[in-house]
Design a protein around this motif. Structure first.
Motif, PDB file in Angstrom:
ATOM      1  N   SER A   7       0.846  -1.201   0.000  1.00 13.44           N
ATOM      2  CA  SER A   7       0.000   0.000   0.000  1.00 13.44           C
ATOM      3  C   SER A   7       0.877   1.245   0.000  1.00 13.44           C
ATOM      4  N   ASP A  34      -4.859   3.649  -1.828  1.00  7.94           N
ATOM      5  CA  ASP A  34      -5.909   3.973  -0.865  1.00  7.94           C
ATOM      6  C   ASP A  34      -6.450   5.377  -1.098  1.00  7.94           C
ATOM      7  N   MET A  36      -9.020   8.207  -0.122  1.00 12.70           N
ATOM      8  CA  MET A  36      -9.858   8.601   1.027  1.00 12.70           C
ATOM      9  C   MET A  36     -10.411  10.000   0.826  1.00 12.70           C
ATOM     10  N   HIS A  65      -8.478   1.022  -3.844  1.00  9.63           N
ATOM     11  CA  HIS A  65      -9.409   0.863  -2.715  1.00  9.63           C
ATOM     12  C   HIS A  65     -10.077   2.208  -2.457  1.00  9.63           C
ATOM     13  N   MET A 136     -11.422  -5.536   5.759  1.00  3.28           N
ATOM     14  CA  MET A 136     -10.634  -4.569   6.536  1.00  3.28           C
ATOM     15  C   MET A 136     -10.278  -5.210   7.870  1.00  3.28           C
ATOM     16  N   PRO A 140     -10.802   1.627   8.585  1.00  3.26           N
ATOM     17  CA  PRO A 140     -10.133   2.305   7.488  1.00  3.26           C
ATOM     18  C   PRO A 140      -9.898   3.788   7.781  1.00  3.26           C
ATOM     19  N   PHE A 142      -6.360   5.050   8.194  1.00  2.00           N
ATOM     20  CA  PHE A 142      -4.962   5.286   8.535  1.00  2.00           C
ATOM     21  C   PHE A 142      -4.136   4.014   8.411  1.00  2.00           C
ATOM     22  N   GLN A 145      -1.994   0.789  11.921  1.00  2.40           N
ATOM     23  CA  GLN A 145      -2.844   0.423  13.062  1.00  2.40           C
ATOM     24  C   GLN A 145      -2.700  -1.055  13.396  1.00  2.40           C
ATOM     25  N   GLY A 175      -4.673  -4.149   6.462  1.00  5.94           N
ATOM     26  CA  GLY A 175      -4.488  -3.425   7.718  1.00  5.94           C
ATOM     27  C   GLY A 175      -3.744  -4.213   8.771  1.00  5.94           C
ATOM     28  N   GLY A 176      -2.591  -3.672   9.195  1.00  9.67           N
ATOM     29  CA  GLY A 176      -1.842  -4.274  10.298  1.00  9.67           C
ATOM     30  C   GLY A 176      -1.165  -5.596   9.984  1.00  9.67           C
ATOM     31  N   VAL A 194      -2.468  -7.086   1.808  1.00 10.21           N
ATOM     32  CA  VAL A 194      -2.079  -5.678   1.643  1.00 10.21           C
ATOM     33  C   VAL A 194      -1.116  -5.372   2.794  1.00 10.21           C
ATOM     34  N   GLY A 196       1.269  -2.021   4.178  1.00  9.18           N
ATOM     35  CA  GLY A 196       1.754  -0.654   4.002  1.00  9.18           C
ATOM     36  C   GLY A 196       2.989  -0.403   4.826  1.00  9.18           C
ATOM     37  N   SER A 197       2.791  -0.056   6.102  1.00  9.31           N
ATOM     38  CA  SER A 197       3.940   0.311   6.940  1.00  9.31           C
ATOM     39  C   SER A 197       4.918  -0.851   7.104  1.00  9.31           C
TER      40      SER A 197
HETATM   41  C1  DX5 Z   1      -6.234   1.773   5.710  1.00  8.46           C
HETATM   42  C2  DX5 Z   1      -5.802   1.391   4.317  1.00  8.46           C
HETATM   43  C3  DX5 Z   1      -4.685   0.412   4.272  1.00  8.46           C
HETATM   44  C4  DX5 Z   1      -3.420   0.864   4.915  1.00  8.46           C
HETATM   45  C5  DX5 Z   1      -2.717  -0.342   5.458  1.00  8.46           C
HETATM   46  O1  DX5 Z   1      -7.370   2.567   5.641  1.00  8.46           O
HETATM   47  O2  DX5 Z   1      -6.890   0.827   3.591  1.00  8.46           O
HETATM   48  O3  DX5 Z   1      -4.445  -0.039   2.948  1.00  8.46           O
HETATM   49  O4  DX5 Z   1      -2.561   1.548   4.055  1.00  8.46           O
HETATM   50  O5  DX5 Z   1      -1.615   0.084   6.144  1.00  8.46           O
HETATM   51  P1  DX5 Z   1      -0.847  -0.828   7.170  1.00  8.46           P
HETATM   52  O6  DX5 Z   1      -0.340  -2.032   6.421  1.00  8.46           O
HETATM   53  O7  DX5 Z   1       0.249   0.073   7.641  1.00  8.46           O
HETATM   54  O8  DX5 Z   1      -1.806  -1.205   8.268  1.00  8.46           O
END
Ligand code: DX5
Ligand code: ZN
Length: 215
Positions: A7, A34, A36, A65, A136, A140, A142, A145, A175-176, A194, A196-197
């Motif tokens: 992500s 993502d 938003m 998304h 999720m 959703p 951030f 998390q 997520g996470g 998915v 991200g961080s």
């Molecule tokens: C949250 C997003 C995710 C987010 C996941 O609203 O839909 O795609 O980027 O990030 P991590 O992997 O850091 O939880």
């Protein structure tokens, strides 16, 4: 299937092109974008021009998304911007069946996302129409998390529903996600992770992506 969608919400937007090049070099299967709107979720990220810019550099298909209200207004725009998979939220679509047909009418994959509190059973009458379901595993809005444990149960229920209906729907979780969680999710029948961080904050993102696929 064991697929990975990094992500770019966790990318460095000052050098987004470099981060897309990193994904190009990696074994990633998609780029997860993502979107938003500050209404459906309490955060604003990026929209159509950024998705278009990502598409112009990416060698991987875009998994877009949409965390927005009234997604039906923008389906064709995101298709033209380069989305290969378009995900809308169940909670944002009173006429979900129509929106799914609209996405498929563009010739791309149609997907529905469920918030953590939205039951899998609500998809019983539409599952055969869906190319993918996105669960999720955080609320959703951030990145970074904590993973919500109940997602394991939802993944199991969703897999059962897909098998029962003989549907071809893929399961994605968002997520996470980290190695330990990803391994467990794959074992419950999840197809796409998915991350991200976990990817972008790691020392070697290309290696982290490869390792997520080898779990
Ligand atoms: C949250 C997003 C995710 C987010 C996941 O609203 O839909 O795609 O980027 O990030 P991590 O992997 O850091 O939880
Ligand atoms: Zn996402």
């Amino acid at each position: 299937m064991r697929l990975v969608a990094p992500s770019i919400l966790a990318a460095n937007f000052n050098r987004l092109g470099d981060d897309i090049e990193m994904i190009n070099r990696s074994e990633a299967d998609f780029v997860h974008c993502d979107v938003m709107d500050g209404v459906f979720v309490p955060n604003i990220s990026f929209g159509i021009p950024v998705v278009q810019a990502v598409k112009s550099v990416s060698k991987k298909p875009l998994d877009v998304h949409l965390m927005i209200v009234n997604p039906e207004k923008y389906i064709e725009d995101f298709y033209r911007a380069g989305a290969s998979i378009l995900t809308v939220h169940y909670e944002a679509c009173p006429h979900l069946h129509r929106v799914i047909q609209q996405i498929k009418g563009c010739g791309i994959k149609a997907s529905v996302c469920l918030n953590p509190h939205t039951p899998v059973a609500l998809l019983e009458d539409i599952i055969e129409e869906l190319d993918m379901v996105l669960l999720m595993s955080v609320n959703p809005g951030f990145g970074g998390q904590k993973f919500i444990e109940n997602t394991y149960r939802k993944a199991t229920q969703l897999k059962e529903l897909i098998v029962k209906r003989n549907a071809q729907t893929l399961i994605e979780v968002d997520g996470g996600v980290n190695f330990e969680i990803g391994q467990r999710l794959y074992s419950y029948g999840v197809d796409i992770l998915v991350a991200g961080s976990f990817v972008f904050n790691s020392e070697n993102p290309v290696e982290t992506i490869a390792n997520l696929k080898q779990l």
